[in-house]
Write a protein that holds these residues in place. Structure first.
Motif, PDB file in Angstrom:
ATOM      1  N   VAL A  61      14.406  13.998-102.286  1.00  0.00           N
ATOM      2  CA  VAL A  61      13.032  13.629-102.627  1.00  0.00           C
ATOM      3  C   VAL A  61      12.253  13.438-101.328  1.00  0.00           C
ATOM      4  O   VAL A  61      12.697  12.723-100.420  1.00  0.00           O
ATOM      5  N   ILE A  62      11.119  14.092-101.232  1.00  0.00           N
ATOM      6  CA  ILE A  62      10.249  13.919-100.078  1.00  0.00           C
ATOM      7  C   ILE A  62       8.909  13.357-100.548  1.00  0.00           C
ATOM      8  O   ILE A  62       8.530  13.521-101.718  1.00  0.00           O
ATOM      9  N   GLU A  63       8.226  12.680 -99.654  1.00  0.00           N
ATOM     10  CA  GLU A  63       6.928  12.092 -99.978  1.00  0.00           C
ATOM     11  C   GLU A  63       5.848  12.900 -99.282  1.00  0.00           C
ATOM     12  O   GLU A  63       5.825  13.022 -98.048  1.00  0.00           O
ATOM     13  N   VAL A  64       4.943  13.473-100.072  1.00  0.00           N
ATOM     14  CA  VAL A  64       3.827  14.249 -99.541  1.00  0.00           C
ATOM     15  C   VAL A  64       2.596  13.356 -99.531  1.00  0.00           C
ATOM     16  O   VAL A  64       2.176  12.850-100.579  1.00  0.00           O
ATOM     17  N   LYS A  65       2.039  13.141 -98.359  1.00  0.00           N
ATOM     18  CA  LYS A  65       0.894  12.253 -98.231  1.00  0.00           C
ATOM     19  C   LYS A  65      -0.411  13.012 -98.424  1.00  0.00           C
ATOM     20  O   LYS A  65      -0.512  14.202 -98.126  1.00  0.00           O
ATOM     21  N   ASP A  66      -1.399  12.276 -98.909  1.00  0.00           N
ATOM     22  CA  ASP A  66      -2.735  12.836 -99.093  1.00  0.00           C
ATOM     23  C   ASP A  66      -3.358  13.042 -97.715  1.00  0.00           C
ATOM     24  O   ASP A  66      -3.394  12.114 -96.904  1.00  0.00           O
TER      25      ASP A  66
END
Length: 483
Positions: A61-66
């Protein structure tokens, strides 16, 4: 033995849930580039298969930032500053760099008084005293975010008066405690009340000594209500003890503190030794009562029926700790409070000369002169409840020079009655919140601006008419305009 040739293929399946549902992307290659169309948590699944169809799968799981700026914050140091002195402005925001920052500083009427730029900058408060709203806007190529407003209080300059010497005395020595650590929050040092420094001191004369460890750096000594400054107080090399003498202003919030922070690598330690040899007291005007009188005196005669509140107006100068009251004027103190008590009920008829006193930190009282008030037995019929009551927002009013210490921003409401009854002394104004009625002021028959402290939630307002026979019932409640 023959070698078996394995042909590997990779399948990267990337799944992301957003507000519109699940967005699936896939690619077949050992290395792929994927552009995500929305921020959030994304599950990346890699499947590796050989030529015989045997597969192995792993997910992460990766977190994509705005990329757009968000969570913009505006930090002021200090939050209370004297006129013509600088306040340090520090901004931060999430988002794709580079991010630029533009500041907006508004007065209580919404007029622009300052517009500096930069993530770390300063602004000189060359403006009238009062409270100012400070926001910062963070910009990048993807968008803009604006911080919640921070409040800056600008006060009249607090000049130092007489200087008083002390026998040299050690306020603090951190060598026996945890010291000051680089990357930490710094250390707040209480000074007032130690080594003979009184609570009314505005600055000290002293000596700051830095006792470092194995890393070079600096100490920064600021008033206790500041968190950021632009210069070092004393710099030092590795294991080099350094000291500097000087004058150090204390916090403007009355706490009498200093704030000491270290410019060091994270986790490195330096110790502080602070010695004091004297202090300055404020050169503020001595405390005095500028005015004290009932608000609803008809034609210069202060006559009121017994059993109803008499609303008193007053103005003060200087600083003090509490209020004292001599309600009947017999020369004896009847009551004391830390906040002003404007309303008082005289239950029986008679002649009184009420006074208000200002209590100093040493317990002494400076009294106002007495004012003639005639309390008469109620006669005749009380007035009718007012009809056609209006309370229109008139703007924000900052503290004035003759308001008691601690007075903050107030909201002005233009209060009037459509058809006032004849023969009235005026009206007593009440607010109602959560079912609790509070006396809030007095209004003359022709209407006037009433100042009320800020409040949250729904606040109701009504008037009671006053004549020589007593008070009427309440008018119909009106809702005060939102603040």
């Amino acid at each position: 033995m023959r070698r078996r040739l394995l042909i590997l293929t990779t399948l990267a399946a990337l799944a992301a849930a957003n507000a519109r549902g699940t967005d699936l992307q896939s690619a077949q290659n050992a290395s792929v580039n994927v552009v995500f169309g929305s921020p959030g948590s994304k599950t990346v699944t890699l499947t590796v298969c050989d030529a015989l169809g045997r597969c192995s799968t792993v997910s992460k799981v990766i977190e994509v930032k705005d990329p757009r700026p968000s969570q913009a914050t505006a930090t002021l140091s200090p939050v209370t500053v004297a006129q013509n002195l600088a306040v340090v402005l520090s901004a931060a925001a999430e988002g794709r760099p580079p991010i630029s920052y533009d500041w907006t500083i508004l007065d209580s009427k919404g007029a622009l008084v300052g517009a500096p730029s930069g993530a770390l900058t300063h602004w000189v408060a060359a403006v009238p005293t009062g409270r100012y709203s400070v926001t910062v806007s963070a910009h990048n190529a993807a968008g803009t975010a604006t911080s919640p407003p921070a409040t800056l209080a600008v006060l009249a300059p607090q000049s130092a008066g007489d200087f008083y010497t002390l026998s040299p005395c050690r306020v603090i020595d951190t060598r026996s405690s945890s010291g000051i650590v680089g990357g930490g929050a710094g250390l707040t040092v209480p000074v007032a009340g130690r080594c003979g420094v009184p609570a009314a001191a505005v600055a000290i004369a002293g000596n700051v000594t830095a006792v470092p460890g194995s890393r070079p750096g600096y100490l920064q000594v600021l008033p206790g209500d500041m968190t950021t400054g632009e210069t070092a107080t004393v710099s030092f090399g590795a294991a080099q003890v350094r000291a500097v003498g000087g004058l150090f202003p204390l916090s403007a919030d009355g706490a009498g503190t200093l704030r000491v922070s270290a410019g060091l690598p994270d986790g490195a330690r330096v110790d502080l030794v602070l010695d004091v040899s004297g202090y300055f007291l404020s050169a503020a005007a001595p405390r005095s009562v500028v005015a004290y009188a009932p608000h609803l005196c008809a034609l210069g005669s202060c006559i009121f029926p017994a059993g109803v509140p008499v609303w008193m107006d007053f103005a003060t100068a200087g600083s003090f700790a509490a209020f004292a009251y001599d309600w009947d004027g017999d020369g004896r103190e009847d009551q004391r409070s830390t906040v002003p008590l404007n309303g008082h009920v005289y239950p029986t008829a008679g002649y009184v000369r009420p006074r208000i006193g200002l209590v100093g930190g040493d317990g002494s009282i400076v009294w106002s002169g007495g004012v003639d008030v005639f309390v008469v037995p109620p006669s005749g019929s009380p007035p009718q409840a007012p009809a056609g009551v209006h309370a229109l927002a008139a703007g924000v009013v900052p503290p004035g020079p003759n308001d008691p210490p601690g007075t903050g921003l107030r909201w002005g409401y233009n209060v009037s009655v459509t058809n006032p009854e004849s023969g009235l002394l005026g009206y007593l104004a009440y607010t109602v919140q959560a079912g609790v009625e509070r006396l809030a002021g007095a209004v003359r028959p022709g209407g006037e601006v009433l100042l009320l402290p800020p409040s949250t939630g729904t606040v109701f307002f009504h008037l009671r008419a006053l004549n020589y026979s007593g008070l009427s019932g309440p008018s119909t409640d009106v809702v005060l305009p939102a603040q």
